[in-house]
Write a protein that holds these residues in place. Structure first.
Motif, PDB file in Angstrom:
ATOM      1  N   LEU A 123       0.817  -1.207   0.000  1.00 33.67           N
ATOM      2  CA  LEU A 123       0.000   0.000   0.000  1.00 33.67           C
ATOM      3  C   LEU A 123       0.854   1.261   0.000  1.00 33.67           C
ATOM      4  CD1 LEU A 123      -2.718  -1.062   2.597  1.00 33.67           C
ATOM      5  CD2 LEU A 123      -2.758  -1.304   0.111  1.00 33.67           C
ATOM      6  N   ILE A 124       2.017   1.178   0.638  1.00 32.20           N
ATOM      7  CA  ILE A 124       2.936   2.305   0.687  1.00 32.20           C
ATOM      8  C   ILE A 124       4.322   1.819   0.286  1.00 32.20           C
ATOM      9  CG2 ILE A 124       4.076   4.002   2.170  1.00 32.20           C
ATOM     10  CD1 ILE A 124       1.587   4.232   3.783  1.00 32.20           C
ATOM     11  N   ASN A 125       4.905   2.461  -0.706  1.00 33.85           N
ATOM     12  CA  ASN A 125       6.242   2.110  -1.160  1.00 33.85           C
ATOM     13  C   ASN A 125       7.232   2.310  -0.024  1.00 33.85           C
ATOM     14  OD1 ASN A 125       8.862   2.208  -2.445  1.00 33.85           O
ATOM     15  ND2 ASN A 125       7.799   2.465  -4.386  1.00 33.85           N
ATOM     16  N   SER A 126       8.067   1.306   0.217  1.00 33.32           N
ATOM     17  CA  SER A 126       8.997   1.381   1.344  1.00 33.32           C
ATOM     18  C   SER A 126      10.306   2.077   0.988  1.00 33.32           C
ATOM     19  CB  SER A 126       9.308  -0.027   1.862  1.00 33.32           C
ATOM     20  OG  SER A 126       9.964  -0.800   0.861  1.00 33.32           O
ATOM     21  N   SER A 127      10.483   2.493  -0.249  1.00 33.69           N
ATOM     22  CA  SER A 127      11.736   3.111  -0.672  1.00 33.69           C
ATOM     23  C   SER A 127      11.948   4.453   0.019  1.00 33.69           C
ATOM     24  CB  SER A 127      11.732   3.311  -2.189  1.00 33.69           C
ATOM     25  OG  SER A 127      12.886   4.025  -2.594  1.00 33.69           O
ATOM     26  N   VAL A 128      13.207   4.757   0.343  1.00 32.61           N
ATOM     27  CA  VAL A 128      13.545   6.062   0.916  1.00 32.61           C
ATOM     28  C   VAL A 128      13.805   7.096  -0.166  1.00 32.61           C
ATOM     29  CG1 VAL A 128      14.485   5.105   3.042  1.00 32.61           C
ATOM     30  CG2 VAL A 128      16.004   5.488   1.082  1.00 32.61           C
ATOM     31  N   SER A 129      14.060   6.641  -1.382  1.00 31.58           N
ATOM     32  CA  SER A 129      14.214   7.577  -2.486  1.00 31.58           C
ATOM     33  C   SER A 129      12.871   8.256  -2.728  1.00 31.58           C
ATOM     34  CB  SER A 129      14.669   6.844  -3.751  1.00 31.58           C
ATOM     35  OG  SER A 129      15.891   6.174  -3.524  1.00 31.58           O
ATOM     36  N   MET A 130      12.892   9.402  -3.351  1.00 31.90           N
ATOM     37  CA  MET A 130      11.744  10.277  -3.626  1.00 31.90           C
ATOM     38  C   MET A 130      11.178  10.968  -2.386  1.00 31.90           C
ATOM     39  SD  MET A 130      10.127   6.953  -3.408  1.00 31.90           S
ATOM     40  CE  MET A 130      10.581   6.351  -5.002  1.00 31.90           C
ATOM     41  N   ASN A 131      11.837  10.801  -1.203  1.00 29.87           N
ATOM     42  CA  ASN A 131      11.403  11.470   0.022  1.00 29.87           C
ATOM     43  C   ASN A 131      12.492  12.404   0.538  1.00 29.87           C
ATOM     44  OD1 ASN A 131       9.153   9.755  -0.131  1.00 29.87           O
ATOM     45  ND2 ASN A 131      10.099   8.249   1.240  1.00 29.87           N
ATOM     46  N   LEU A 132      12.101  13.349   1.397  1.00 34.53           N
ATOM     47  CA  LEU A 132      13.048  14.245   2.064  1.00 34.53           C
ATOM     48  C   LEU A 132      12.840  14.106   3.566  1.00 34.53           C
ATOM     49  CD1 LEU A 132      15.217  16.490   1.620  1.00 34.53           C
ATOM     50  CD2 LEU A 132      13.348  18.154   1.780  1.00 34.53           C
ATOM     51  N   TYR A 133      13.935  13.933   4.310  1.00 36.23           N
ATOM     52  CA  TYR A 133      13.871  13.645   5.733  1.00 36.23           C
ATOM     53  C   TYR A 133      14.630  14.684   6.554  1.00 36.23           C
ATOM     54  CZ  TYR A 133      12.684   8.926   4.037  1.00 36.23           C
ATOM     55  OH  TYR A 133      12.119   7.859   3.398  1.00 36.23           O
ATOM     56  N   SER A 134      14.148  14.924   7.757  1.00 40.77           N
ATOM     57  CA  SER A 134      14.833  15.802   8.698  1.00 40.77           C
ATOM     58  C   SER A 134      16.014  15.072   9.319  1.00 40.77           C
ATOM     59  CB  SER A 134      13.874  16.250   9.806  1.00 40.77           C
ATOM     60  OG  SER A 134      14.573  16.747  10.920  1.00 40.77           O
ATOM     61  N   MET A 135      17.209  15.651   9.223  1.00 43.98           N
ATOM     62  CA  MET A 135      18.374  15.053   9.857  1.00 43.98           C
ATOM     63  C   MET A 135      18.274  15.135  11.371  1.00 43.98           C
ATOM     64  SD  MET A 135      20.626  13.467   8.042  1.00 43.98           S
ATOM     65  CE  MET A 135      21.964  13.472   9.250  1.00 43.98           C
ATOM     66  N   ASP A 136      17.579  16.137  11.876  1.00 41.22           N
ATOM     67  CA  ASP A 136      17.399  16.251  13.322  1.00 41.22           C
ATOM     68  C   ASP A 136      16.649  15.042  13.870  1.00 41.22           C
ATOM     69  OD1 ASP A 136      17.557  17.835  15.834  1.00 41.22           O
ATOM     70  OD2 ASP A 136      15.377  17.868  15.642  1.00 41.22           O
ATOM     71  N   CYS A 137      15.580  14.648  13.177  1.00 38.22           N
ATOM     72  CA  CYS A 137      14.816  13.472  13.603  1.00 38.22           C
ATOM     73  C   CYS A 137      15.657  12.204  13.472  1.00 38.22           C
ATOM     74  CB  CYS A 137      13.533  13.360  12.769  1.00 38.22           C
ATOM     75  SG  CYS A 137      12.423  12.030  13.279  1.00 38.22           S
ATOM     76  N   ILE A 138      16.413  12.101  12.408  1.00 35.40           N
ATOM     77  CA  ILE A 138      17.277  10.935  12.194  1.00 35.40           C
ATOM     78  C   ILE A 138      18.318  10.825  13.294  1.00 35.40           C
ATOM     79  CG2 ILE A 138      19.082   9.979  10.689  1.00 35.40           C
ATOM     80  CD1 ILE A 138      17.459  11.092   8.308  1.00 35.40           C
ATOM     81  N   ASP A 139      18.979  11.948  13.605  1.00 42.05           N
ATOM     82  CA  ASP A 139      20.051  11.924  14.598  1.00 42.05           C
ATOM     83  C   ASP A 139      19.518  11.700  16.015  1.00 42.05           C
ATOM     84  OD1 ASP A 139      21.949  12.298  12.650  1.00 42.05           O
ATOM     85  OD2 ASP A 139      22.068  14.463  12.911  1.00 42.05           O
ATOM     86  N   LYS A 140      18.430  12.370  16.367  1.00 37.32           N
ATOM     87  CA  LYS A 140      17.871  12.221  17.713  1.00 37.32           C
ATOM     88  C   LYS A 140      17.466  10.784  18.001  1.00 37.32           C
ATOM     89  CE  LYS A 140      16.073  16.849  18.722  1.00 37.32           C
ATOM     90  NZ  LYS A 140      14.836  17.676  18.917  1.00 37.32           N
TER      91      LYS A 140
END
Length: 359
Positions: free
Chosen positions: A164-181
């Protein structure tokens, strides 16, 4: 303007690398750092990466021993300086406005991530738009769990599609703050299939607001030589690892009661993919049968096959699933082969659905 990091794992892509990097360099959003991670590529890619670095001061290059795409992305994340990060595979490319569109949406709504779509391109240049099955807009709090995380983990009973939802990380933009925390990183696809999947599961579970827009600026090239399209004798083992890892994830997140049969359905889909790759491989027929028998006789697979209510599958899938449950190797083999022929012959689609192997 915030700095955005673009991480590109590079391996055996000399035919496509310039197209990929040029599409990033010519973005309308210019405040970028472009991190090329040469994953021990055996072709001319290492030299090409260094030459590209000389052409654009925004480009950084990491050379490393080959360890796979997931860990290559982690190496990029370790040195990324951007406030936001996106990922582009080295045989893909993006439209000039792609990053700007994602960034504008993420800033407008103060979101942790912006999800987009992609366009699949085959070797003949034929293009197919792949849209997420989501309403365009903002997802917050518990809605992220209900509308994004649970569907990512797997389709619910009676849904007409497994994904139902593509699991790829490509085509998305992510917050590095959320990733690092939250110390979010990829696991190796050499341990478990679908390395993007775990990253998104962890990110969705950790974020408070996500926005989805109908941005179609990511072009996914269906490269039949990529690792995801080839027979790999370790795929089944890595699929078992996938199931074990994700079961532990949902347990730690307190989601075990909510996912019901979603994880089982996702696991059984990946088991079918493993069998499909065996059927389409160059292995002798006897060896194909042996490997299919090993998969269907595995205790974890059998447990999932008998636990999941296969009568809730769309009619197009039930016959195949019943054959897998009965460990009817011959039927599974020929149903898979016929299904592949049907993919190349639109005139057989109705018949495929009737015998239970269409989608």
């Amino acid at each position: 303007m915030d700095l955005i990091s673009v991480i590109v794992p590079v391996y055996n892509a000399e035919e496509y690398l310039i197209r990929c990097v040029d599409s990033i360099r010519h973005q309308t959003y210019e405040n970028l750092e472009i991190i090329l991670v040469d994953d021990g590529s055996p072709d001319n890619c290492p030299l090409m990466c260094d030459e590209l670095k000389e052409q654009d001061s925004r480009i950084k290059v990491i050379h490393k021993q080959n360890a796979g795409q997931g860990l290559a992305r982690n190496d990029g994340l370790d040195i990324a300086q951007g406030a936001y990060v996106t990922f582009v595979d080295s045989d893909d490319w993006i439209s000039p406005e792609h990053i700007e569109n994602l960034y504008n949406a993420i800033k407008k709504h103060s979101a942790d991530a912006c999800l987009g779509n992609h366009i699949k391109v085959n070797s003949n240049g034929d293009m197919t738009v792949r849209m997420l099955r989501l309403k365009e807009g903002i997802y917050e709090g518990d809605i992220i769990t209900q509308e994004l995380l649970l569907p990512l983990l797997g389709a619910d009973l009676y849904d007409d599609r497994d994904v139902l939802i593509n699991s790829s990380v490509s085509m998305n933009l992510y917050s590095m703050d959320c990733i690092d925390k939250n110390k979010i990183r990829f696991i190796s696809e050499r341990y478990a299939v679908a390395e993007d999947f775990y990253f998104n599961v962890d990110f969705f579970n950790s974020s408070s607001k996500i926005v989805y827009i109908k941005e179609n600026g990511y072009f996914y090239f269906q490269n039949l030589q990529s690792t995801g399209e080839k027979y790999n004798p370790k795929r089944f083992e890595r699929t078992l690892n996938y199931y074990n890892v994700i079961c532990r994830r949902v347990e730690s997140y307190g989601l075990a009661d909510k996912v019901a049969h979603r994880v089982e359905r996702s696991f059984l889909m990946k088991i079918r993919v493993a069998i499909r790759h065996i059927v389409l491989s160059d292995l002798p027929r006897k060896e194909k049968y042996r490997q299919i028998k090993e998969i269907l006789g595995n205790d974890t697979v059998k447990s999932a096959l008998f636990s999941y209510p296969i009568e809730t599958y769309p009619p197009s899938m039930r016959l195949l699933m019943k054959s897998m449950r009965k460990e009817n190797i011959n039927a599974v083999y020929f149903l898979m082969r016929f299904r592949e022929k049907g993919r190349r012959n639109r005139g057989t689609k109705a018949l495929l659905k009737w015998i239970g192997i269409g989608r």
